[in-house]
Scaffold this motif. Structure first.
Motif, PDB file in Angstrom:
ATOM      1  N   VAL A 236      24.678  50.297  20.544  1.00  0.00           N
ATOM      2  CA  VAL A 236      23.361  50.519  19.942  1.00  0.00           C
ATOM      3  C   VAL A 236      22.264  50.075  20.901  1.00  0.00           C
ATOM      4  CG1 VAL A 236      21.817  49.830  18.062  1.00  0.00           C
ATOM      5  CG2 VAL A 236      24.229  50.307  17.587  1.00  0.00           C
ATOM      6  N   LYS A 237      22.493  48.960  21.570  1.00  0.00           N
ATOM      7  CA  LYS A 237      21.482  48.419  22.492  1.00  0.00           C
ATOM      8  C   LYS A 237      21.118  49.432  23.577  1.00  0.00           C
ATOM      9  CE  LYS A 237      20.538  44.356  25.361  1.00  0.00           C
ATOM     10  NZ  LYS A 237      21.072  43.059  25.877  1.00  0.00           N
ATOM     11  N   LYS A 238      22.066  50.294  23.936  1.00  0.00           N
ATOM     12  CA  LYS A 238      21.806  51.284  24.984  1.00  0.00           C
ATOM     13  C   LYS A 238      20.815  52.363  24.543  1.00  0.00           C
ATOM     14  CE  LYS A 238      26.269  50.565  27.251  1.00  0.00           C
ATOM     15  NZ  LYS A 238      27.537  51.168  27.718  1.00  0.00           N
ATOM     16  N   LEU A 239      20.576  52.447  23.226  1.00  0.00           N
ATOM     17  CA  LEU A 239      19.588  53.399  22.720  1.00  0.00           C
ATOM     18  C   LEU A 239      18.164  52.845  22.804  1.00  0.00           C
ATOM     19  CD1 LEU A 239      21.306  54.805  19.484  1.00  0.00           C
ATOM     20  CD2 LEU A 239      21.185  55.866  21.737  1.00  0.00           C
ATOM     21  N   PHE A 240      18.036  51.539  23.034  1.00  0.00           N
ATOM     22  CA  PHE A 240      16.709  50.928  23.066  1.00  0.00           C
ATOM     23  C   PHE A 240      15.913  51.416  24.274  1.00  0.00           C
ATOM     24  CE2 PHE A 240      17.077  46.742  20.448  1.00  0.00           C
ATOM     25  CZ  PHE A 240      17.712  47.433  19.431  1.00  0.00           C
ATOM     26  N   THR A 241      14.648  51.743  24.021  1.00  0.00           N
ATOM     27  CA  THR A 241      13.702  52.057  25.094  1.00  0.00           C
ATOM     28  C   THR A 241      12.378  51.369  24.760  1.00  0.00           C
ATOM     29  OG1 THR A 241      12.644  54.017  24.124  1.00  0.00           O
ATOM     30  CG2 THR A 241      14.761  54.364  25.247  1.00  0.00           C
ATOM     31  N   ALA A 242      11.410  51.567  25.620  1.00  0.00           N
ATOM     32  CA  ALA A 242      10.085  50.995  25.364  1.00  0.00           C
ATOM     33  C   ALA A 242       9.424  51.629  24.147  1.00  0.00           C
ATOM     34  CB  ALA A 242       9.204  51.182  26.591  1.00  0.00           C
ATOM     35  N   LYS A 243       9.943  52.788  23.711  1.00  0.00           N
ATOM     36  CA  LYS A 243       9.360  53.496  22.576  1.00  0.00           C
ATOM     37  C   LYS A 243      10.101  53.237  21.255  1.00  0.00           C
ATOM     38  CE  LYS A 243       7.440  57.314  25.289  1.00  0.00           C
ATOM     39  NZ  LYS A 243       7.400  58.797  25.455  1.00  0.00           N
ATOM     40  N   THR A 244      11.137  52.408  21.280  1.00  0.00           N
ATOM     41  CA  THR A 244      11.884  52.127  20.054  1.00  0.00           C
ATOM     42  C   THR A 244      10.992  51.379  19.069  1.00  0.00           C
ATOM     43  OG1 THR A 244      13.963  51.980  21.291  1.00  0.00           O
ATOM     44  CG2 THR A 244      13.934  51.060  19.066  1.00  0.00           C
ATOM     45  N   LYS A 245      10.750  51.977  17.916  1.00  0.00           N
ATOM     46  CA  LYS A 245       9.844  51.398  16.926  1.00  0.00           C
ATOM     47  C   LYS A 245      10.580  50.829  15.720  1.00  0.00           C
ATOM     48  CE  LYS A 245       5.672  50.702  15.190  1.00  0.00           C
ATOM     49  NZ  LYS A 245       4.702  51.808  15.186  1.00  0.00           N
ATOM     50  N   LEU A 246      11.711  51.450  15.354  1.00  0.00           N
ATOM     51  CA  LEU A 246      12.310  51.125  14.066  1.00  0.00           C
ATOM     52  C   LEU A 246      13.816  51.354  14.091  1.00  0.00           C
ATOM     53  CD1 LEU A 246      11.688  50.582  10.911  1.00  0.00           C
ATOM     54  CD2 LEU A 246      11.778  53.074  10.702  1.00  0.00           C
ATOM     55  N   ILE A 247      14.535  50.520  13.343  1.00  0.00           N
ATOM     56  CA  ILE A 247      15.952  50.728  13.055  1.00  0.00           C
ATOM     57  C   ILE A 247      16.092  50.896  11.545  1.00  0.00           C
ATOM     58  CG2 ILE A 247      18.274  49.732  13.116  1.00  0.00           C
ATOM     59  CD1 ILE A 247      17.368  48.079  15.534  1.00  0.00           C
ATOM     60  N   ILE A 248      16.772  51.956  11.116  1.00  0.00           N
ATOM     61  CA  ILE A 248      17.022  52.165   9.689  1.00  0.00           C
ATOM     62  C   ILE A 248      18.439  51.722   9.354  1.00  0.00           C
ATOM     63  CG2 ILE A 248      17.148  53.826   7.803  1.00  0.00           C
ATOM     64  CD1 ILE A 248      15.080  55.520   9.185  1.00  0.00           C
ATOM     65  N   LEU A 249      18.526  50.791   8.406  1.00  0.00           N
ATOM     66  CA  LEU A 249      19.809  50.306   7.909  1.00  0.00           C
ATOM     67  C   LEU A 249      20.035  50.830   6.503  1.00  0.00           C
ATOM     68  CD1 LEU A 249      19.481  46.522   8.851  1.00  0.00           C
ATOM     69  CD2 LEU A 249      20.559  48.315  10.217  1.00  0.00           C
ATOM     70  N   ASN A 250      21.283  50.868   6.089  1.00  0.00           N
ATOM     71  CA  ASN A 250      21.632  51.234   4.713  1.00  0.00           C
ATOM     72  C   ASN A 250      22.921  50.498   4.344  1.00  0.00           C
ATOM     73  OD1 ASN A 250      22.847  54.263   3.064  1.00  0.00           O
ATOM     74  ND2 ASN A 250      21.866  52.475   2.198  1.00  0.00           N
ATOM     75  N   THR A 251      22.782  49.503   3.461  1.00  0.00           N
ATOM     76  CA  THR A 251      23.944  48.732   3.029  1.00  0.00           C
ATOM     77  C   THR A 251      23.774  48.308   1.583  1.00  0.00           C
ATOM     78  OG1 THR A 251      25.395  46.853   3.561  1.00  0.00           O
ATOM     79  CG2 THR A 251      23.047  46.500   3.873  1.00  0.00           C
ATOM     80  N   PRO A 252      24.791  48.498   0.728  1.00  0.00           N
ATOM     81  CA  PRO A 252      25.975  49.322   0.916  1.00  0.00           C
ATOM     82  C   PRO A 252      25.598  50.747   1.294  1.00  0.00           C
ATOM     83  CG  PRO A 252      26.251  47.955  -1.026  1.00  0.00           C
ATOM     84  CD  PRO A 252      24.825  47.808  -0.596  1.00  0.00           C
ATOM     85  N   HIS A 253      26.496  51.393   2.015  1.00  0.00           N
ATOM     86  CA  HIS A 253      26.146  52.618   2.722  1.00  0.00           C
ATOM     87  C   HIS A 253      26.511  53.881   1.959  1.00  0.00           C
ATOM     88  CE1 HIS A 253      26.664  55.653   6.029  1.00  0.00           C
ATOM     89  NE2 HIS A 253      25.507  55.104   6.372  1.00  0.00           N
ATOM     90  N   ASN A 254      25.561  54.783   1.941  1.00  0.00           N
ATOM     91  CA  ASN A 254      25.767  56.137   1.436  1.00  0.00           C
ATOM     92  C   ASN A 254      25.789  57.067   2.648  1.00  0.00           C
ATOM     93  OD1 ASN A 254      25.691  58.616   0.093  1.00  0.00           O
ATOM     94  ND2 ASN A 254      23.519  58.456  -0.415  1.00  0.00           N
ATOM     95  N   PRO A 255      26.896  57.771   2.912  1.00  0.00           N
ATOM     96  CA  PRO A 255      27.956  58.132   1.983  1.00  0.00           C
ATOM     97  C   PRO A 255      29.260  57.340   2.093  1.00  0.00           C
ATOM     98  CG  PRO A 255      28.072  59.571   3.877  1.00  0.00           C
ATOM     99  CD  PRO A 255      26.930  58.633   4.129  1.00  0.00           C
ATOM    100  N   THR A 256      29.403  56.420   3.050  1.00  0.00           N
ATOM    101  CA  THR A 256      30.746  55.943   3.392  1.00  0.00           C
ATOM    102  C   THR A 256      31.257  54.802   2.528  1.00  0.00           C
ATOM    103  OG1 THR A 256      29.991  54.278   4.986  1.00  0.00           O
ATOM    104  CG2 THR A 256      30.286  56.551   5.797  1.00  0.00           C
ATOM    105  N   GLY A 257      30.361  54.106   1.801  1.00  0.00           N
ATOM    106  CA  GLY A 257      30.795  52.968   1.008  1.00  0.00           C
ATOM    107  C   GLY A 257      31.046  51.709   1.814  1.00  0.00           C
ATOM    108  N   THR A 258      30.658  51.689   3.097  1.00  0.00           N
ATOM    109  CA  THR A 258      30.817  50.487   3.913  1.00  0.00           C
ATOM    110  C   THR A 258      29.663  49.518   3.656  1.00  0.00           C
ATOM    111  OG1 THR A 258      29.660  51.556   5.762  1.00  0.00           O
ATOM    112  CG2 THR A 258      32.062  51.709   5.726  1.00  0.00           C
ATOM    113  N   ILE A 259      29.821  48.285   4.134  1.00  0.00           N
ATOM    114  CA  ILE A 259      28.772  47.279   3.995  1.00  0.00           C
ATOM    115  C   ILE A 259      28.582  46.569   5.334  1.00  0.00           C
ATOM    116  CG2 ILE A 259      29.130  46.897   1.526  1.00  0.00           C
ATOM    117  CD1 ILE A 259      30.762  44.400   2.239  1.00  0.00           C
ATOM    118  N   LEU A 260      27.391  46.040   5.543  1.00  0.00           N
ATOM    119  CA  LEU A 260      27.154  45.195   6.706  1.00  0.00           C
ATOM    120  C   LEU A 260      27.737  43.811   6.452  1.00  0.00           C
ATOM    121  CD1 LEU A 260      23.498  46.065   7.799  1.00  0.00           C
ATOM    122  CD2 LEU A 260      25.661  47.012   8.657  1.00  0.00           C
TER     123      LEU A 260
END
Length: 381
Positions: free
Chosen positions: A152-176
């Motif tokens: 994930v860190k490799k996606l970071f740039t100077a323009k990275t503004k936001l990370i969207i999380l979802n937990t518990p997760h739709n659609p997979t049912g996983t959790i952080l």
């Protein structure tokens, strides 16, 4: 003919509408769209009715019913040891999706980059694009859909503004997990990156796991919008009531958009929910209630040729059909409706690139008799 330049040229009817329409057309059991087929608590309906009769029928305050906001503040403090001021840091919204749209509208500028974990709820990416932002998808894969934070860190740039999380997760049912949160704290430390944490299934979590709300962690608290839903909590998805909590600086920006979007949310439902939740402590019951449904459904599906994937939260169960067919999941989902009478959602619809992992999502927020009827059909596949 008038020339119209679409702002979302690649967006069509959602997969939820498509599969629900097919279910209706073929008189199939609809385990696709995420809504219960059972009634909410009769006492809740009485509270809403009483609110109407008592005169709660005009505009609510922009931020929402104060009694309801105070209840939310008390709940969050009790569960997560986080203090939010109900006056300045909690806003009632017309469902979780409106809250997500409003939060994104408040902070995303053209050119801003937003990291989205796919498979993802389908409103995230279109909203970012509508606002001129750039979606940076990070693909998770079956069976466990774990996040590799170093990648994930490799996606970071100077323009990275936001990370969207979802937990518990739709659609997979996983959790952080706490490890996920520790990695996220490390990645965002000393940055201006914000977080939108979609926690609408926060009370539907299984096997004695603890919900890892970003509200628990001061390092994330200060940079996060948290989205929640009374529709999921109270089995009333059609009432479209949710809320957003965030530090005052972020909430100020949220409310600037909210006031010109819906301004305020329907009054009697807010007042009724506030009275109901002050009388009933339903939070401990929700996970137990849905775990029984999860376990019942999993026991049934284990007898079919579908392969169960892990489910730690939400009211969705993912399965693979690798032992049945090598069709694309959308094609298989359509055939499942037409030939066997059960509607599901193909998980590829939650990705931007539509990979074919042969995975479907079933909703088990249904009466046991509904799930049993679905099994009677799925056992024949």
């Amino acid at each position: 003919m008038i020339n119209l330049n679409s702002k979302l040229p690649t967006v069509g009817t959602t997969i939820f509408s498509l599969m629900s329409k097919m279910a209706a057309d073929y008189n199939a059991i609809n385990l696709s769209q995420g809504f219960p087929d059972f009634m909410p608590d009769a006492r809740l309906i009485e509270c809403i009715t009483e609110a109407m009769k008592s005169g709660h029928n005009q505009y609510a305050p922009l931020a929402g019913n104060m009694q309801l906001r105070e209840h939310i503040a008390e709940k969050v403090e009790s569960l997560y040891k986080a203090n939010y001021n109900p006056e300045t840091e909690i806003t009632i919204t017309a469902g979780g999706t409106q809250a997500i749209f409003t939060a994104l509208s408040a902070i995303i500028h053209p050119g801003d980059e937003v990291i989205v974990f796919e498979p993802a709820y389908d409103c995230y990416a279109p909203t970012v694009k509508l606002l001129g932002g750039l979606v940076k998808p990070f693909e998770l894969t079956a069976p466990d859909y774990k996040i590799d934070w170093e990648m994930v860190k490799k996606l970071f740039t100077a323009k990275t503004k936001l990370i969207i999380l979802n937990t518990p997760h739709n659609p997979t049912g996983t959790i952080l997990t706490p490890k996920d949160i520790a990695a996220l704290i490390k990645l965002t430390k000393n940055t201006d990156i914000l977080i939108l944490s979609d926690e609408v299934y926060e009370h539907i979590i299984f096997d004695n796991e603890a919900h890892q709300s970003v509200a628990r962690y001061p390092e994330l608290f200060e940079r996060s919008f948290i989205i929640a839903s009374f529709g999921k909590l109270l089995h009333t998805t059609g009432w479209k009531i949710g809320y957003c909590i965030a530090p005052e600086r972020l909430m100020n920006e949220f409310r600037k958009i909210h006031q010109f979007n819906v301004f305020s949310v329907n009054t009697p439902v807010q007042a009724g929910i506030a009275n109901y939740l002050n009388m009933e402590n339903i939070y401990p019951e929700i996970s137990v209630f849905f775990q029984k449904k999860r376990d019942f459904f999993r026991d049934l599906i284990a007898q079919t040729r579908f392969k169960l994937l892990p489910c730690k939260g939400s009211y969705f169960q993912c399965v693979t059909f690798e032992n049945i067919s090598n069709e694309k999941d959308l094609d298989f989902a359509k055939r499942l409706v037409k030939d066997f009478g059960v509607a599901a959602i193909p998980v590829s619809a939650f990705y931007s690139k539509n990979p074919n992992e042969g995975t479907l999502r079933f909703c088990f927020a249904k009466k046991e008799e509904t799930l049993q009827k679905a099994f009677d059909k799925l056992i024949k596949v």
